[in-house]
Design an enzyme around this catalytic site. Structure first.
Site: not given
Length: 520
Positions: A255, A320, A374
């Site tokens: 990321e 995301k 994440c």
């Protein structure tokens, strides 16, 4: 309980002991609902304060301590809820169901919830971990709570006034609650995740390029971070050419690896094309992409196909889905601006939609890669969605650079290890600054990097198919637990009210009245 979480190791067995002690504190001497809420609050503070200092690494102690207090209020709510439900028979069971219920609530509310510190994430070295493939992370939390509470109840009964009338059934139930989960976990550790199978292997490389310096000014280092990942990829390519490293089928960057977006900056696009060409394999990497309607998406781009003239081009994109409050966006911005000068440094990202998988072309055919970026790996639904969509392995790109050399990255890695077992998939964790890791389907580490050190992790990774029971059932067992607990809570309250109406006595409303009625 805190001692069971990474980077602490090999003390997973303290988790049931911790909850067993909490059960004892909430049952010995017939404490009141108020005192049980207090016990839960103290437990929460003692756990979350040492667990979460990474929150305030560069913004001061106020956000860290405020979050710890909010989390402790959830464990106070647990104390009150369990105090009522445990008026029913089989108190250890209601203790465990109440624990799962409160973990579910704080994992969903407010602002999407905060699953960090859920009990299951303490078990990466533990005998309970293999159970995750069958009952999921919430089920493991519940089993640990039940084991601890049942053992505590047995000990309390054994040493109390009723030891002379200790029933064999009580001992048997307590023993089963402790031994049976460990026995089943041992069997699953040998047999592996049920209902899944290996369908092949792929050579995968994860690149950790590192960042130039620590701190919140990560965004100012965007070009340097991209250059670091390009540099490590070119080093990998040179080692492939000289025969010291196998040719990878795909290369995974973390990321924010390309936060000078190649869709905006031509020089970034040129650097990425050069890396893809040198690697002779598709590269997936994290970047941000401006949205037409405002804000931006935290995206993973896959580059590997050519435009017909030999230049690699983007062939896939994942935005995301679950974005982090107070980091990627700030709820109630005007309100929180009053308390911290860092409020305006929060992002303005928008959640993505659509599939959670990317199709990666390789020399031996296409591979379906699940993505959980994440923060998303903390949520059960993120990894499960990608498996239902056919993911053969999971990719967890992450950036922990803004949390410095804290325990945060190790705690997050533990979540990826739990997801590996829960889904029966290999997991590749690529971090900008560490810890990056290759995780086997049984949750063990194939290899891992050091923190804030450039590294290349590469191995032949299992590709797998099929859905574990945890994935097939998804959130429904947890929802059933919440429903049963709510019904039990209302029933226990109603039964107490009906009894007081029948006997003509008032419900105690103060500690003094409560103690007096207990004495009588």
């Amino acid at each position: 309980m805190y001692a069971t979480f990474p980077p602490n190791r090999y003390v997973w067995w303290l988790a049931p002991i911790a909850l067993g002690l909490l059960y004892a504190a909430m049952t010995v001497g017939r404490p009141s609902t108020r005192s049980n809420a207090g016990s839960g609050f103290v437990f929460g503070l003692a756990f979350f304060v040492p667990l979460l200092p990474w929150i305030g690494e560069y913004v001061g102690p106020l956000p860290w301590l405020a979050l710890a207090v909010v989390m402790a209020l959830y464990t106070a709510l647990f104390g009150a809820l369990a105090s009522v439900t445990m008026r029913l028979r089989f108190r250890p069971l209601w203790f465990a169901l109440s624990w799962v219920t409160i973990e579910a609530i704080r994992s969903a509310f407010p602002f999407g919830g905060f699953p960090w510190g859920n009990t299951a994430f303490s078990q990466v070295e533990g005998w309970y971990l293999p159970l995750t493939s069958v009952i999921g992370a919430p089920g493991v939390s519940g089993v640990i709570a039940l084991s601890g509470a049942a053992a505590a109840a047995f000990v309390i009964t054994l040493i109390g006034r009723s030891r002379s009338v200790l029933r064999s059934t009580t001992a048997g139930l307590a023993l089963a609650a402790v031994v049976l989960p460990l026995a089943v976990g041992g069997i699953l550790a040998v047999t592996g995740s049920p209902l899944t199978s290996t369908v092949g292997e792929r050579e995968i490389a994860a690149i950790q390029g590192n960042v130039p310096r620590l701190g919140l000014d990560f965004a100012a280092q965007r070009r340097a971070v991209l250059d670091n990942h390009v540099r490590q990829t070119l080093r990998m390519s040179a080692e492939v050419i000289d025969g010291s490293r196998p040719q990878p089928d795909m290369v995974l960057w973390p990321e924010n690896a390309a936060d000078a977006p190649p869709t905006v900056y031509q020089d970034s696009a040129d650097s990425i094309r050069a890396a893809v060409t040198a690697a002779r394999a598709p590269i997936a990497f994290g970047t941000w992409i401006p949205n037409e309607g405002g804000g931006a998406s935290n995206s993973i781009l896959l580059w590997g196909e050519t435009d017909g003239f030999g230049d690699p081009e983007p062939s896939g994109r994942y935005d995301k889905h679950i974005i982090q409050p107070f980091g990627e966006y700030l709820p109630w911005r005007d309100f929180f601006r009053l308390f911290s000068s860092y409020a305006d440094r929060a992002g303005d990202f928008r959640p993505g939609t659509g599939p959670a998988v990317l199709t990666v072309p390789t020399r031996d055919g296409e591979v379906t890669m699940g993505v959980a970026t994440c923060w998303e790996v903390a949520f059960d639904r993120a990894a499960q969605q990608s498996i239902r969509e056919g993911a053969e392995f999971l990719f967890v790109p992450t950036n922990n650079a803004t949390f410095g050399k804290t325990d945060m990255t190790y705690q997050q890695l533990a979540m990826s290890q739990v997801r590996a077992v829960e889904t029966g998939r290999s997991v590749v964790v690529a971090a900008t600054s560490g810890v990056s890791a290759l995780v086997a389907p049984d949750g063990s580490l194939i290899s891992s990097s050091e923190i804030f050190t450039p590294d290349i992790l590469q191995s032949s990774i299992q590709m797998r198919s099929g859905e574990t029971l945890a994935v097939r059932f998804g959130p429904w067992p947890q929802r059933l637990v919440i429903l049963v607990t709510a019904i039990a809570f209302l029933y226990a309250l109603g039964r107490r009210t009906s009894l007081d109406m029948f006997t003509g006595r008032r419900v105690p409303v103060t500690e003094k009245e409560h103690d007096g009625q207990q004495a009588s």
